[in-house]
Design a protein around this motif. Sequence first.
Motif, PDB file in Angstrom:
ATOM      1  N   ASN A 299       0.814  -1.112   0.022  1.00 44.96           N
ATOM      2  CA  ASN A 299       0.154   0.045   0.246  1.00 44.96           C
ATOM      3  C   ASN A 299       0.908   1.396  -0.072  1.00 44.96           C
ATOM      4  O   ASN A 299       1.269   1.549   1.132  1.00 44.96           O
ATOM      5  CB  ASN A 299      -0.957   0.203   1.219  1.00 44.96           C
ATOM      6  CG  ASN A 299      -1.945   1.342   1.019  1.00 44.96           C
ATOM      7  OD1 ASN A 299      -2.263   1.783   0.243  1.00 44.96           O
ATOM      8  ND2 ASN A 299      -2.335   1.456   2.497  1.00 44.96           N
TER       9      ASN A 299
ATOM     10  N   GLU B 194       2.090   4.710  -0.084  1.00 46.99           N
ATOM     11  CA  GLU B 194       1.611   6.055   0.625  1.00 46.99           C
ATOM     12  C   GLU B 194       1.800   7.147  -0.420  1.00 46.99           C
ATOM     13  O   GLU B 194       2.581   7.380  -1.239  1.00 46.99           O
ATOM     14  CB  GLU B 194       2.689   6.349   1.935  1.00 46.99           C
ATOM     15  CG  GLU B 194       1.969   5.368   3.212  1.00 46.99           C
ATOM     16  CD  GLU B 194       2.692   6.036   4.169  1.00 46.99           C
ATOM     17  OE1 GLU B 194       2.301   7.098   4.837  1.00 46.99           O
ATOM     18  OE2 GLU B 194       3.636   5.250   4.832  1.00 46.99           O
ATOM     19  N   THR B 195       0.876   8.161  -0.329  1.00 45.69           N
ATOM     20  CA  THR B 195       0.932   9.190  -1.006  1.00 45.69           C
ATOM     21  C   THR B 195       2.044  10.195  -0.188  1.00 45.69           C
ATOM     22  O   THR B 195       1.777  10.362   0.948  1.00 45.69           O
ATOM     23  CB  THR B 195      -0.369  10.065  -1.209  1.00 45.69           C
ATOM     24  OG1 THR B 195      -1.444   9.145  -1.792  1.00 45.69           O
ATOM     25  CG2 THR B 195      -0.065  11.361  -1.764  1.00 45.69           C
TER      26      THR B 195
ATOM     27  N   LEU C  21       7.861  11.630   3.089  1.00 45.79           N
ATOM     28  CA  LEU C  21       7.085  11.941   4.003  1.00 45.79           C
ATOM     29  C   LEU C  21       7.545  13.022   4.996  1.00 45.79           C
ATOM     30  O   LEU C  21       6.561  13.730   5.370  1.00 45.79           O
ATOM     31  CB  LEU C  21       6.844  10.480   4.945  1.00 45.79           C
ATOM     32  CG  LEU C  21       6.459   9.290   4.106  1.00 45.79           C
ATOM     33  CD1 LEU C  21       6.141   8.067   5.201  1.00 45.79           C
ATOM     34  CD2 LEU C  21       5.190   9.417   3.494  1.00 45.79           C
TER      35      LEU C  21
END
Length: 455
Positions: free
Chosen positions: A378, A380-381, A435
Amino acid sequence: MRDSRRFIAPALLGLLLVVALVWGYNQYQVRKQHEIALENHYQRLFFDVKKHVENVQVNLSKALVADSKEQNIVLFSQIMNEAFSAKDKLGQMPITHAESAKTEKFLTQAADYSSYLIQRHLLGEGVTKEQREALNNLQTNSAAFNGELSKIYDSLAESNFALGAMSSKQSKKVEQGNQKVFQTSLVTLDKQMAKTPELIYDGPFSDQMLNRKPVGLPDNDVSMDEARNTALEFFGKDRVRDIQAFEEGENMNEVKIPSYTFHLYPQNQQKDLAVYMGVSKKGGKVVWMVNPRPVSNIKLSIKNAEDKALKYLKEKGFDNMESNYSLKYDGTILFNFAYKEKDVTIYPDLIKVKVALDTGEIVGFDASAYYMNHHERNIETPHIDETEARSKVKVDFNIDSARLAIIPKGKNEILCYEFKGKYNDSDFIIYINALDGREEQILQIIKDENGTLTF
């Protein structure tokens, strides 16, 4: 007229016999040249491994008495490079994975632990008491490793051992004798390396990481017969003259991916030169393949070889792979291919493919890293955009390209912006955490006529 005809047939037969003898002698000479070249190659690899380990031992000793962070960074960098070089050369020797599993683990951890300590120094931290004890243990084992290598060499010299015999069949008696001498020595060496205490640190090759199970393999168990069929299908049934299973040794279940192992004898290859292949016991996937045949008459360009490697991966069911780095040696070129998903390069999912530069045949394949790490992610953006990430890079660093990539860090994977560019005419890659904007890693790219490597 009839008398002359009676002499023509014997003369022709005699001429054909002479031609056959000359052809046979030439074939014998060619084969002997190949055997000598292969033996010289293995002898050089053995000496290189020994020299690299000696350098690891010396630099570990220096690091134990060094006091300045600057000096330690230099020493740890040298240890890292020497240990990785030893592991790479050991991997090219005609031995099975299980016989060298603990030795390879030791070399990998020596390199990775050095990298870990460099990162600690760069954050301003010194070497702690526990870390110094770990270094001392590594130094002790590197000294033992070096001593065992010397004993192995003396033993092989006394027995007139030929390393090339490990990948070619001599007479049955000589072959078995050679294997007993060499493999017994390797088992002793590997047991010695098993005495290294566990290294507990946040690195990709720490014991807690090495002991984890592969996540990219199916859950089903496969039988020996199923694995044999998989090996034949992977290499090509019509290309194989014979296939034989061989036991990897008492430590075979301690390797990262326990596998059934086979010798495959190709139709178009000299009879005594085998291809080695490992098929995972879990999931029945080909994990590695090595074809040690000699390479001559180099014809292919790097680009042509890369195209053949990429085509090979697609044929084997590996889509969305991209070539990143390569190294050319001994008539072959080794490519690193990383998996790509949603325009994000995922470096942990790595496959190595080696191409012979004479015919373009694939002579090496290693998907162990891929099967250890590949899973549905998954992704992440990013929390920061590319412009903000660029602002974290040194101002006068000239950026040529930027993209998103996932890199390993300890037991975690980190989404980063990957910036490739130049500084003072040298090529670098800078990874900025997508991030939080932290500078995660810097690699230098070394390009020459043999390919592209990162350090």
